[in-house]
Design an enzyme around this catalytic site. Structure first.
Site, PDB file in Angstrom:
ATOM      1  N   CYS A  91       0.795  -1.230   0.000  1.00 12.33           N
ATOM      2  CA  CYS A  91       0.000   0.000   0.000  1.00 12.33           C
ATOM      3  C   CYS A  91       0.824   1.275   0.000  1.00 12.33           C
ATOM      4  O   CYS A  91       0.277   2.359  -0.130  1.00 12.33           O
ATOM      5  CB  CYS A  91      -0.911   0.003   1.234  1.00 12.33           C
ATOM      6  SG  CYS A  91      -0.018   0.008   2.814  1.00 12.33           S
ATOM      7  N   GLN A  92       2.154   1.179   0.128  1.00 18.58           N
ATOM      8  CA  GLN A  92       2.947   2.399   0.290  1.00 18.58           C
ATOM      9  C   GLN A  92       2.780   3.362  -0.886  1.00 18.58           C
ATOM     10  O   GLN A  92       2.804   4.587  -0.720  1.00 18.58           O
ATOM     11  CB  GLN A  92       4.432   2.051   0.461  1.00 18.58           C
ATOM     12  CG  GLN A  92       4.772   1.435   1.805  1.00 18.58           C
ATOM     13  CD  GLN A  92       4.526  -0.054   1.838  1.00 18.58           C
ATOM     14  OE1 GLN A  92       4.043  -0.635   0.865  1.00 18.58           O
ATOM     15  NE2 GLN A  92       4.842  -0.690   2.948  1.00 18.58           N
TER      16      GLN A  92
END
Length: 389
Positions: A91-92
């Site tokens: 998700c970064q």
């Protein structure tokens, strides 16, 4: 009735935990309603932690792009009649903290979708950061629209099946987690299935006060800079602490980072609920030396948490004050991995493998287990009403 699950992008197993456990009489107990066919995780430390805590689940520590029919046959994995796939791709790239890039990590949902076309589960749970709602792809289209559309029809992989997708933003603090943590959840239901009831996301706890940082960690022993303690110094002070401690006697991962002199002075100066802007205002007013003026970082960096409020979102930088608000409310240091785990609702019995920074990454990337428990209950209720075996 047992629900068969495949767990993708499992990390250390925060989402897994809720499908393997339940709460009875104030303790976590094993939940036999779900059966895991396998889990997949590429990071070696996260995979090792997963194995340590879920030794009965086959862990495929490999690049997800290698997983196909031949791979499953070679590893003698039965993917027939899988009920549910769970997981959240990296998700970064979607995060609103830091540089947002529509890179290969951001496109990993395509691998998730590819496996949907192979395994064909009745349902899936897809989790990601709130930034997924505002990120745009290379064509300027909101990524969330691209993701949902891709799940609604997976003909790209030669499969006519698609999923009806339900989208919801859930905040962990509404489910007993001492942390304000909003995440996007997509629940997909295969279109060819005949349903007697509609899908409903878990309902937030009503009438209960939010669990605070104090409720979560006030029983843990005090630490100085670069110090570790392995024994509890007091009994649990709250219902939440009792749940987290269970029958544990040894305190794990309660070790503070080794902060330099300048960072220590900044932490000593910042008051509860304040951060970078407060420090700079104090410097400009002549109350702090000029060398403490902060020229980089966001407003919540070098921030001290509130004692009587839920924590702000825990990330993989939970011990790095220059990255986000993570200074202990009452002590002049950043959070320890165990404090971060408590704020995520991992029980003290959960064992993380790896150096401190890699453990923090596993904690910060996880779905809070208590939120996962609520999702597991909703899944089971939906299944018993629609897919009786």
């Amino acid at each position: 009735m047992t629900i068969k699950i495949v767990d993708l992008f499992s990390g250390a197993g925060g989402l897994t935990f809720g499908f393997k456990n339940n709460i009875s009489n104030g303790f976590f107990v094993k939940d036999n309603r779900f059966e895991f066919v396998f889990a997949n995780e590429y990071d070696p430390f996260a995979a090792a932690s997963f194995r340590e805590n879920f030794s009965d689940i086959p862990m495929l520590e490999d690049d997800i792009s290698k997983l196909d029919i031949d791979y499953f046959k070679k590893n003698k994995l039965d993917i027939e009649n899988v009920d549910l796939i769970i997981g959240g791709p990296p998700c970064q790239s979607f995060s609103t903290v830091g540089k947002r890039q529509y890179d290969n990590r951001a496109k990993m949902y395509r691998e998730y979708r590819r496996l949907l076309s192979i395994i064909k589960p009745k349902m899936f749970i897809f989790e990601n950061v709130l930034g997924l709602l505002t990120m745009k792809n290379d064509n300027g289209i909101p990524v969330i629209d691209d993701v949902i559309k891709s799940f609604q029809s997976i003909q790209e992989f030669g499969d006519v099946l698609g999923y009806t997708v339900h989208k919801e933003v859930l905040n962990a603090q509404d489910f007993g987690v001492p942390q304000s943590r909003e995440r996007v959840f997509l629940v997909g239901i295969r279109k060819d299935l005949v349903l007697s009831t509609d899908w409903e996301y878990p309902t937030p706890l009503i009438g209960k006060e939010l669990v605070t940082v104090s409720d979560a960690i006030s029983d843990l022993p005090k630490l100085a800079n670069n110090e570790q303690k392995t024994n509890y110094k007091s009994k649990p002070k709250t219902e939440y602490q009792s749940l987290m401690r269970g029958s544990e006697k040894r305190l794990r991962d309660h070790i503070s980072a080794n902060h330099g002199h300048r960072i220590m002075k900044i932490m000593e100066a910042v008051i509860e609920g304040e951060g970078k802007d407060y420090i700079n205002a104090q410097v400009e007013a002549g109350k702090l030396p000029k060398e403490l003026f902060l020229t980089s970082g966001y407003r919540n960096t070098y921030g001290r948490l509130w004692w009587n409020k839920p924590s702000t979102t825990i990330t993989n930088n939970l011990s790095t004050p220059s990255s986000l608000r993570c200074i202990h409310p009452k002590q002049d240091r950043a959070l320890t991995p165990r404090e971060g785990a408590r704020l995520q609702s991992f029980p003290d019995s959960f064992k993380f493998i790896g150096p401190r920074t890699r453990i923090n990454t596993q904690i910060g990337n996880a779905v809070p287990p208590l939120l996962s428990l609520a999702l597991a209950d909703s899944i089971y209720n939906f299944y018993t009403n629609n897919f009786k075996k």
